[in-house]
Design a protein around this motif. Structure first.
Motif, PDB file in Angstrom:
ATOM      1  N   LEU A  90       0.792  -1.071  -0.255  1.00  0.00           N
ATOM      2  CA  LEU A  90      -0.234  -0.001  -0.818  1.00  0.00           C
ATOM      3  C   LEU A  90       0.936   1.791   0.255  1.00  0.00           C
ATOM      4  O   LEU A  90       0.459   2.353  -0.416  1.00  0.00           O
ATOM      5  N   LEU A  91       1.378   1.083   0.994  1.00  0.00           N
ATOM      6  CA  LEU A  91       3.412   2.780   0.617  1.00  0.00           C
ATOM      7  C   LEU A  91       4.075   3.012  -0.734  1.00  0.00           C
ATOM      8  O   LEU A  91       3.523   3.978  -0.958  1.00  0.00           O
ATOM      9  N   TRP A  92       3.679   1.373  -0.810  1.00  0.00           N
ATOM     10  CA  TRP A  92       4.613   1.359  -2.640  1.00  0.00           C
ATOM     11  C   TRP A  92       3.668   2.127  -3.559  1.00  0.00           C
ATOM     12  O   TRP A  92       4.254   3.167  -3.931  1.00  0.00           O
ATOM     13  N   PHE A  93       2.557   1.823  -3.574  1.00  0.00           N
ATOM     14  CA  PHE A  93       1.024   2.022  -4.678  1.00  0.00           C
ATOM     15  C   PHE A  93       1.460   3.485  -4.251  1.00  0.00           C
ATOM     16  O   PHE A  93       1.454   4.608  -5.523  1.00  0.00           O
ATOM     17  N   THR A 105       3.866   7.834  -8.843  1.00  0.00           N
ATOM     18  CA  THR A 105       3.418   6.211  -8.293  1.00  0.00           C
ATOM     19  C   THR A 105       2.458   5.430  -9.264  1.00  0.00           C
ATOM     20  O   THR A 105       2.070   5.926  -9.945  1.00  0.00           O
ATOM     21  N   GLY A 106       2.299   4.200  -8.739  1.00  0.00           N
ATOM     22  CA  GLY A 106       1.311   3.633  -8.973  1.00  0.00           C
ATOM     23  C   GLY A 106       0.395   3.960  -8.813  1.00  0.00           C
ATOM     24  O   GLY A 106      -0.916   4.628  -9.325  1.00  0.00           O
ATOM     25  N   HIS A 107      -0.366   5.062  -7.787  1.00  0.00           N
ATOM     26  CA  HIS A 107      -1.549   5.701  -7.096  1.00  0.00           C
ATOM     27  C   HIS A 107      -1.721   6.155  -9.007  1.00  0.00           C
ATOM     28  O   HIS A 107      -2.776   6.350  -9.539  1.00  0.00           O
ATOM     29  N   GLU A 108      -0.571   7.148  -8.823  1.00  0.00           N
ATOM     30  CA  GLU A 108      -0.401   8.311 -10.265  1.00  0.00           C
ATOM     31  C   GLU A 108      -0.625   7.462 -11.806  1.00  0.00           C
ATOM     32  O   GLU A 108      -1.853   8.215 -12.562  1.00  0.00           O
TER      33      GLU A 108
END
Length: 131
Positions: A90-93, A105-108
C-alpha cells in the motif's frame, strides 16, 4: 454516512483479507473503506477515479468507480508478492516514485489508466532484470 468506523486491520501477507475487508454488503468495493485503507481522503479518491464526489457518495457501485478501485487492487496484489506485506505494498502504491514512469507513483499511474504498464513493471521486478 455514520460516525462509526471500524478499525483497519493489519493484513500482513493476507491480500484476501484486504479484499474481504473492502467489500460492502452488496459485494462492491466500498470507496469509504478503500480510502481509509489507502490513507486517501474522499476528494483525492474521486479525483483519481475521475469522478465527482457526488457520484462517489451516491453511486459507489457505479462501474467507473469500481473500475478504478479494482485496478488499484490489482496493482496492490501484484506489489504484495514483492513487498511481502499488504501494508508495504500500500505504501509503495501511494508513495514510491517509479523511475521508468517519470517518478510517478502506482497510484498516479492507475489514475491515468496505466494499470497494465504498472503490472508489467512489477512483473519485470519479479523476474529480475535481464542485463
Amino acid at each position: 454516512m455514520s460516525g462509526h468506523t471500524e478499525p483497519v486491520p493489519v493484513f500482513g501477507q493476507d491480500f484476501e483479507q484486504l479484499q474481504a475487508f473492502l467489500l460492502d454488503e452488496d459485494g462492491a468495493i466500498s470507496p469509504m473503506r478503500f480510502a481509509r485503507v489507502f490513507s486517501l481522503d474522499l476528494p483525492t479518491l474521486a479525483s483519481a477515479a475521475h469522478i465527482s464526489m457526488e457520484k462517489l457518495s451516491e453511486t459507489p457501485s457505479d462501474e467507473s468507480v469500481q473500475r478504478y478501485l479494482r485496478e488499484s487492487l490489482q496493482i496492490t496484489s501484484a506489489a504484495t508478492a514483492i513487498a511481502q506485506s499488504v501494508e508495504r505494498a500500500l505504501l509503495w502504491f501511494k508513495d514510491a516514485p517509479l523511475t521508468p514512469f517519470d517518478d510517478k507513483t502506482g497510484h498516479e499511474l492507475a489514475a491515468e489508466g496505466r494499470t497494465r504498464d504498472v503490472l508489467r513493471y512489477i512483473s519485470s521486478l519479479q523476474e529480475g532484470f535481464a542485463g
